[in-house]
Design a protein around this motif. Structure first.
Motif, PDB file in Angstrom:
ATOM      1  N   ARG A 181       4.043  -2.478  -9.798  1.00  0.00           N
ATOM      2  CA  ARG A 181       4.399  -2.756 -10.839  1.00  0.00           C
ATOM      3  C   ARG A 181       4.517  -2.647 -12.086  1.00  0.00           C
ATOM      4  NH1 ARG A 181       3.044  -9.355  -9.591  1.00  0.00           N
ATOM      5  NH2 ARG A 181       3.996  -8.501  -7.688  1.00  0.00           N
ATOM      6  N   GLN A 236       7.867  -5.145  -6.598  1.00  0.00           N
ATOM      7  CA  GLN A 236       7.413  -5.894  -6.129  1.00  0.00           C
ATOM      8  C   GLN A 236       6.347  -5.788  -5.309  1.00  0.00           C
ATOM      9  OE1 GLN A 236      11.567  -7.686  -3.566  1.00  0.00           O
ATOM     10  NE2 GLN A 236      12.575  -5.789  -4.082  1.00  0.00           N
ATOM     11  N   VAL A 272       8.319  -6.911   1.379  1.00  0.00           N
ATOM     12  CA  VAL A 272       9.956  -6.655   0.845  1.00  0.00           C
ATOM     13  C   VAL A 272      10.182  -5.982   1.186  1.00  0.00           C
ATOM     14  CG1 VAL A 272       8.281  -6.637  -1.901  1.00  0.00           C
ATOM     15  CG2 VAL A 272       8.392  -4.690  -0.469  1.00  0.00           C
TER      16      VAL A 272
END
Length: 305
Positions: free
Chosen positions: A97, A92, A213
């Motif tokens: 990532r 995220q 997040v």
């Protein structure tokens, strides 16, 4: 990932070298952060400080090499473990990532096998130190295991990382002198605040993604006061180190020896651009040099007696 070097993690220091590795080996190297030596330098320097301040840097130069090998292996093992735990969060965050587990380039099973191999190398290094240092080294395992979860429960995971990455100061000292000394404790304390400072700078890169997040960090907690917070941490580090030097040898030589590292840390703070991720990364990486300057200060004082 096996075809294009530009798919390698964005903050890799050695994309070209990673791109030359065989496709099967590259995810393992990236998972252990072998493309970013800054991590194992930052783990190694407190070890070297402890050896040097205890007076053993020259006589036990071989120990420094063992500790360097251990730092490379155990930093790699820590990164593998961290990525196993954080693989869902890493997917995220823009900067993370493309990591091997988050991107699916490597399986979790393969990561666990690689972790065991790295730990076996660490075990070889562990066998080279004395009994007291061995016991203290084992004490870091609980801290290491808990670290990946700290960003979920506290705004100050950097403080926990400070305890982990500074543990080598205790091990390095005790590997030379197995007796307790306040200088050793103060060296460790100063190192903790040094780590909090430089890792807060590092966390500036991810503030937006972390907020989205739900990852916590000192960079988010400090907000617009990041520069002041880092300055405070560096000042506590310097005062702790100066006190450690004075406790060991009450001479102005020790304080003077800390001037170069003090000036470097001051440069970091005064020129830091908190809204520029590239500048934050450069300032973070410059702590490799700060660690070297601190090693020279410890070497001077350790050999002065």
């Amino acid at each position: 990932m096996s075809n294009q070097p530009d798919q390698i993690v964005p903050d890799s220091e050695h994309k070209g070298i990673m791109g030359l590795l065989p496709a099967v080996a590259r995810p393992y190297a990236l998972l252990a952060r072998l493309d970013r030596p800054i991590g194992w330098w930052l783990l190694f320097w407190p070890c070297a400080w402890g050896v040097a301040l205890a007076g053993g840097a020259i006589a036990r130069w071989d120990l420094l090499l063992w500790l360097l090998l251990g730092s490379i292996a155990m930093r790699g093992a820590g990164c593998v473990y961290n990525d196993i735990v954080d693989r869902d969060l890493d997917r995220q965050v823009e900067r993370t990532r493309s990591r091997p587990l988050a991107s699916g380039a490597l399986s979790v099973k393969a990561a666990w096998i690689w972790l065991v191999i790295l730990c076996l190398i660490g075990l070889l290094v562990w066998s080279q130190i004395n009994g007291t240092a061995k016991l203290v080294a084992l004490g870091s395992l609980a801290l290491v295991a808990a670290y990946p979860f700290m960003k979920r429960i506290t705004w100050w995971p950097q403080a926990w990382l400070g305890m982990v990455f500074s543990w080598g100061a205790l091990v390095g000292w005790l590997a030379i002198d197995p007796q307790f000394h306040w200088a050793m404790t103060l060296l460790y304390l100063g190192s903790i605040f040094w780590v909090i400072g430089y890792d807060t700078i590092y966390a500036l890169q991810d503030r937006e993604d972390d907020a989205l997040v739900g990852i916590r960090s000192s960079a988010l907690r400090l907000g617009e006061n990041v520069r002041f917070g880092v300055l405070f941490c560096y000042l506590v580090a310097l005062v702790s180190w100066a006190t450690a030097f004075w406790t060991l040898r009450p001479q102005w030589l020790g304080v003077i020896a800390l001037v170069p590292v003090a000036l470097h840390l001051l440069w970091q703070v005064t020129t830091l651009k908190s809204g520029d991720g590239q500048d934050a990364l450069a300032k973070f990486r410059s702590n490799r040099f700060a660690g070297f300057l601190m090693f020279l200060a410890c070497l001077v004082l350790g050999q002065a007696g």
